[in-house]
Structures are given as C-alpha cells and as structure tokens.
Design a protein around this motif. Structure first.
Motif, PDB file in Angstrom:
ATOM      1  N   ARG A  22      -5.036   4.776  -7.838  1.00 49.11           N
ATOM      2  CA  ARG A  22      -4.863   3.746  -8.636  1.00 49.11           C
ATOM      3  C   ARG A  22      -4.896   2.128  -8.300  1.00 49.11           C
ATOM      4  NH1 ARG A  22      -0.440   6.711 -10.043  1.00 49.11           N
ATOM      5  NH2 ARG A  22       0.885   4.787  -9.631  1.00 49.11           N
ATOM      6  N   MET A  23      -4.450   2.277  -7.073  1.00 49.87           N
ATOM      7  CA  MET A  23      -4.228   0.882  -6.617  1.00 49.87           C
ATOM      8  C   MET A  23      -5.384   0.239  -5.898  1.00 49.87           C
ATOM      9  SD  MET A  23      -1.262  -0.275  -7.717  1.00 49.87           S
ATOM     10  CE  MET A  23      -1.181   0.880  -9.072  1.00 49.87           C
ATOM     11  N   VAL A 104       4.743   2.321   6.330  1.00 45.31           N
ATOM     12  CA  VAL A 104       5.979   3.492   6.145  1.00 45.31           C
ATOM     13  C   VAL A 104       6.118   3.528   4.768  1.00 45.31           C
ATOM     14  CG1 VAL A 104       8.468   3.783   6.756  1.00 45.31           C
ATOM     15  CG2 VAL A 104       6.766   2.635   8.622  1.00 45.31           C
ATOM     16  N   LYS A 105       6.404   4.655   4.091  1.00 47.74           N
ATOM     17  CA  LYS A 105       6.517   4.962   2.817  1.00 47.74           C
ATOM     18  C   LYS A 105       8.083   4.547   2.465  1.00 47.74           C
ATOM     19  CE  LYS A 105       3.561   8.961   2.608  1.00 47.74           C
ATOM     20  NZ  LYS A 105       3.526  10.410   2.481  1.00 47.74           N
ATOM     21  N   PRO A 106       8.389   4.154   1.304  1.00 52.84           N
ATOM     22  CA  PRO A 106       7.496   3.840   0.150  1.00 52.84           C
ATOM     23  C   PRO A 106       6.410   2.608   0.508  1.00 52.84           C
ATOM     24  CG  PRO A 106       9.736   3.236  -0.331  1.00 52.84           C
ATOM     25  CD  PRO A 106       9.858   3.731   0.928  1.00 52.84           C
ATOM     26  N   ILE A 107       5.293   2.959  -0.034  1.00 54.28           N
ATOM     27  CA  ILE A 107       4.418   1.888   0.188  1.00 54.28           C
ATOM     28  C   ILE A 107       4.233   1.027  -1.144  1.00 54.28           C
ATOM     29  CG2 ILE A 107       1.823   1.320   0.426  1.00 54.28           C
ATOM     30  CD1 ILE A 107       1.670   3.998   2.011  1.00 54.28           C
ATOM     31  N   THR A 108       4.095  -0.398  -1.246  1.00 57.01           N
ATOM     32  CA  THR A 108       4.096  -0.945  -2.596  1.00 57.01           C
ATOM     33  C   THR A 108       2.366  -1.387  -2.658  1.00 57.01           C
ATOM     34  OG1 THR A 108       4.563  -2.983  -1.796  1.00 57.01           O
ATOM     35  CG2 THR A 108       6.296  -1.690  -2.395  1.00 57.01           C
ATOM     36  N   PRO A 114      -3.049  -6.599   2.633  1.00 53.52           N
ATOM     37  CA  PRO A 114      -2.673  -7.264   4.122  1.00 53.52           C
ATOM     38  C   PRO A 114      -2.852  -5.996   5.100  1.00 53.52           C
ATOM     39  CG  PRO A 114      -0.909  -7.775   2.554  1.00 53.52           C
ATOM     40  CD  PRO A 114      -1.748  -6.706   1.712  1.00 53.52           C
ATOM     41  N   ALA A 115      -2.442  -4.852   4.854  1.00 46.39           N
ATOM     42  CA  ALA A 115      -2.870  -3.678   6.131  1.00 46.39           C
ATOM     43  C   ALA A 115      -4.075  -3.688   6.117  1.00 46.39           C
ATOM     44  CB  ALA A 115      -2.131  -2.702   5.466  1.00 46.39           C
ATOM     45  N   PRO A 145      -2.339  -8.545  -8.728  1.00 43.92           N
ATOM     46  CA  PRO A 145      -1.608  -7.675  -9.537  1.00 43.92           C
ATOM     47  C   PRO A 145      -1.727  -7.475 -10.981  1.00 43.92           C
ATOM     48  CG  PRO A 145      -0.355  -9.526  -8.644  1.00 43.92           C
ATOM     49  CD  PRO A 145      -1.914  -9.649  -8.397  1.00 43.92           C
ATOM     50  N   LYS A 146      -1.544  -6.154 -11.584  1.00 42.11           N
ATOM     51  CA  LYS A 146      -1.968  -6.165 -12.711  1.00 42.11           C
ATOM     52  C   LYS A 146      -1.333  -7.124 -13.913  1.00 42.11           C
ATOM     53  CE  LYS A 146      -3.545  -2.421 -15.824  1.00 42.11           C
ATOM     54  NZ  LYS A 146      -3.342  -0.775 -15.863  1.00 42.11           N
TER      55      LYS A 146
END
Length: 147
Positions: A22-23, A104-108, A114-115, A145-146
């Motif tokens: 989705r992201m 590292v989870k949780p990922i936002t 940036p990654a 951002p949505k």
C-alpha cells in the motif's frame, strides 16, 4: 524526471506485505513481487528483475539475508533488510555490498523513502565505480502523506 522503482518485497507476515504494497505506490514506486518466503523472493526476482528488494530477515525456507545473497549472485540489486530485532549478529550478517539499508519494525510510512533514497544512492555509488552509470537522487520519487 521521476524514477519509478520496481520493488520486490518479502515478509512472512501478511500485514507487513500489505503495508509495503500500500505504501510504496504512494512513494511513486511499483511493487512487482510480494513474496512470503525467501525462496519465493529469489524465484520472483529472477522473473520480474526488480530495481530494489525490501525483505524481512527471518522467513521460512531462506532468510532474507540468504535470499538477497543468492539474488545478487545473479544480478546486482540493492537490498533493504527489515527485522523486528535490533540484533548485532543480524547486523553483522547484513553488512555486505547489496544490503544497503536496515529498518526495524514497526516501520512507518515516513521511514520508507529515506531508506530507499539512501540505499539507491549507495548502490549507485558502488555501481558507478565499475560502470559510470548513475541515477540522480534528485530524480527519485518522493513519498507524500495521504491527504
């Protein structure tokens, strides 16, 4: 010019695969594979030839590090590893030329671009040493951002 990356994702957790699926398009990228195992990721990458791989480390059949090593034996591709663990042993295993990011989870949502930017920049630097080709970081898509 916007570069739309073709990204292969892998995680044994459906929620994480769904999140990434989705992201990443919101960042302007295309998800070309969504694998449940390391072995499926390797097979999918042979078929779809992604520009970037984002994979969980701990998965059935092959872990993400082993899978990314096999993928890169056939064709260089940058890899971002994700894990629920901040483990020095995993970090040491991940320290190779194709693992160019670690989340590292949780990922936002805010973590992703940036990654991706950093991984692609490092990959391009490594590749330009041998080929002279490079994707401009200014041409990479930016996550929005949505609303």
């Amino acid at each position: 010019m916007t570069i739309r990356l073709r990204i292969a994702i892998a995680d044994d957790e459906a929620d994480m695969r769904d999140f990434l699926a989705r992201m990443l398009p919101r960042c302007g990228h295309e998800v070309v594979s969504s694998a449940k195992t390391g072995l499926q990721l390797v097979e999918d990458c042979r078929r779809v030839v992604p520009d970037l791989v984002i994979t969980d480390i701990k998965m059935p059949e092959l872990d993400g590090i082993e899978a990314s090593t096999l993928i890169n034996r056939e064709r260089p591709v940058p890899v971002i590893l994700i894990s629920a663990y901040h483990d020095p042993v995993l970090l040491a295993r991940a320290a190779n030329d194709h693992a160019l990011g670690y989340l590292v989870k949780p990922i936002t949502f805010a973590d992703l671009q940036p990654a991706i930017d950093l991984a692609m920049e490092r990959f391009n630097e490594l590749q330009s040493r041998s080929t002279g080709d490079r994707i401009s970081p200014d041409s990479a898509p930016t996550c929005q951002p949505k609303q």
